[in-house]
Design an enzyme around this catalytic site. Structure first.
Site, PDB file in Angstrom:
ATOM      1  CB  ALA A 239      -1.069  -0.150   1.235  1.00 28.36           C
ATOM      2  CG  HIS A 240      -1.277   4.976   0.807  1.00 32.14           C
ATOM      3  ND1 HIS A 240      -2.347   5.825   0.537  1.00 32.14           N
ATOM      4  CD2 HIS A 240      -1.402   4.228   2.137  1.00 32.14           C
ATOM      5  CE1 HIS A 240      -3.171   5.676   1.634  1.00 32.14           C
ATOM      6  NE2 HIS A 240      -2.459   4.881   2.448  1.00 32.14           N
ATOM      7  CG  ASN A 241       2.682   7.212   2.253  1.00 34.57           C
ATOM      8  OD1 ASN A 241       1.836   7.451   1.657  1.00 34.57           O
ATOM      9  ND2 ASN A 241       3.756   8.382   2.017  1.00 34.57           N
TER      10      ASN A 241
END
Length: 347
Positions: A239-241
């Protein structure tokens, strides 16, 4: 191509027992050996096959003691499994690499293409993209605007790299994977959800390999990072980051929620899941279907189960699980006796 047992032994610093001029031209599992094949033995469960295999050459650990003669030529090495990996890598390196640009590829005039690059039919290269020397881009790959791809990368069919993402050197991405799609960011309001624009990128460092149909989302801001030497299996969600440390490996169907930080040299079993905003320390070993809900303690920790616990705690709990039906019956019987005593006391 054919190689003699002596040539192979010289390549992997092994010692030949038997015919040094025995030739091989293919690989085979020891139980499926054929003349002209090289096999290996590293798992003791397969030792009995060495006495009947038809393979011409067998890689075997130097400390293995055989109970009877074998017909195959042996090459003794410190670690047969590692050596067969080296041989397979060497075999792959001898294959001719594709080069040239197919006339059906769509390449922006604003893109920069290095030397000895292969770009297959119907691949699309966007404005400002940079493709390094020796990189291979198979048919139907889409490289977005301002993507940077290093040297000797290998992108198989239908890989998609969204705008602005950066790949280092010697990166392999298998078919159908998506790098840089939007992270899952939505803010609830009275009427539904507002999309939070994902304006960051994905950075993939050198020597990373990503399996088929894996997704690595771009960050909300900043970078989602896969550090050098990371190996991801098929069907993984990053997922993001998120950040995955150097040389960490993950089996299929692992899922990382947003802003998860995984340390270096971790090993993650299939279908493990990670809560968001947690930190997993270096050299953590996480079992299949593990549910990691919080930060881990330190280097070398082993975790299994969901929620994740140490193997000792997990197996103690499972042992108690088997006793629960009897415990339930005993408690029910005690409740009945207690109620009967209460009724007698009323009298």
């Amino acid at each position: 191509m054919e190689f003699t047992a002596k040539q192979i032994a010289d390549l992997i610093q092994g010692k030949v027992e038997g015919n040094e001029q025995a030739t091989v031209r293919t690989f085979a599992k020891i139980e499926e050996g054929v003349p002209g094949a090289i096999s290996f033995l590293s798992n003791p469960k397969y030792t009995h096959y060495i006495y009947e295999t038809k393979s011409s050459v067998i890689l075997i650990n130097e400390d293995v003691i055989l109970e009877k003669p074998v017909s195959a030529t042996l090459i003794r090495v410190k670690n047969a499994y590692e050596c067969v990996a080296k041989l397979l890598q060497f075999y792959e390196s001898t294959k001719p690499r594709k080069t040239g640009i197919d006339p059906l590829a769509s390449i922006s005039p604003k893109a920069t293409i290095g030397q000895d690059v292969y770009i297959g039919a119907f691949a699309v290269i966007g404005d400002g993209a940079v493709i390094g020397n020796g990189t291979q881009i198979y048919p139907h790959v889409v490289i977005g605007d301002n993507v940077t791809i290093g040297e000797k990368c290998l992108l198989y069919a239908h890989v998609t790299i969204y705008q602005g993402c950066k790949l280092g050197n010697n990166v392999t991405i298998h078919a159908g994977s998506v790098i840089g799609a939007d992270g899952f960011g939505f803010a609830p309001n009275t009427e539904g959800y507002d999309k939070i624009p994902q304006i960051g990128i994905v950075v993939i460092e050198d020597d990373v390999e990503i399996g088929a149909n894996t997704c690595v989302d771009r960050s909300t801001m900043g970078q989602t990072i896969l550090h050098k030497g990371v190996k991801l299996d098929n069907l993984i969600q990053v997922a993001h980051n998120c950040e995955i440390g150097e040389s960490t490996v993950m089996s299929a169907q692992v899922g990382l929620a947003g802003s998860t930080k995984i340390g270096s040299w971790c090993m993650v079993g299939g279908q493990a899941g990670f809560a968001g905003h947690i930190h997993v320390a270096d050299k953590t070993f996480i079992g299949a279907q593990c549910g990691v809900m919080s930060d881990t303690k330190g280097n070398g920790e082993q975790l299994i189960g969901s929620p994740a616990v140490s193997p000792k705690v997990f197996f103690k709990a499972r042992a108690l699980d088997a006793k629960l039906p009897n415990m339930y019956r005993q408690i029910a019987a005690l409740e009945r006796e207690l109620n009967e005593l209460k009724e007698k006391l009323k009298d």
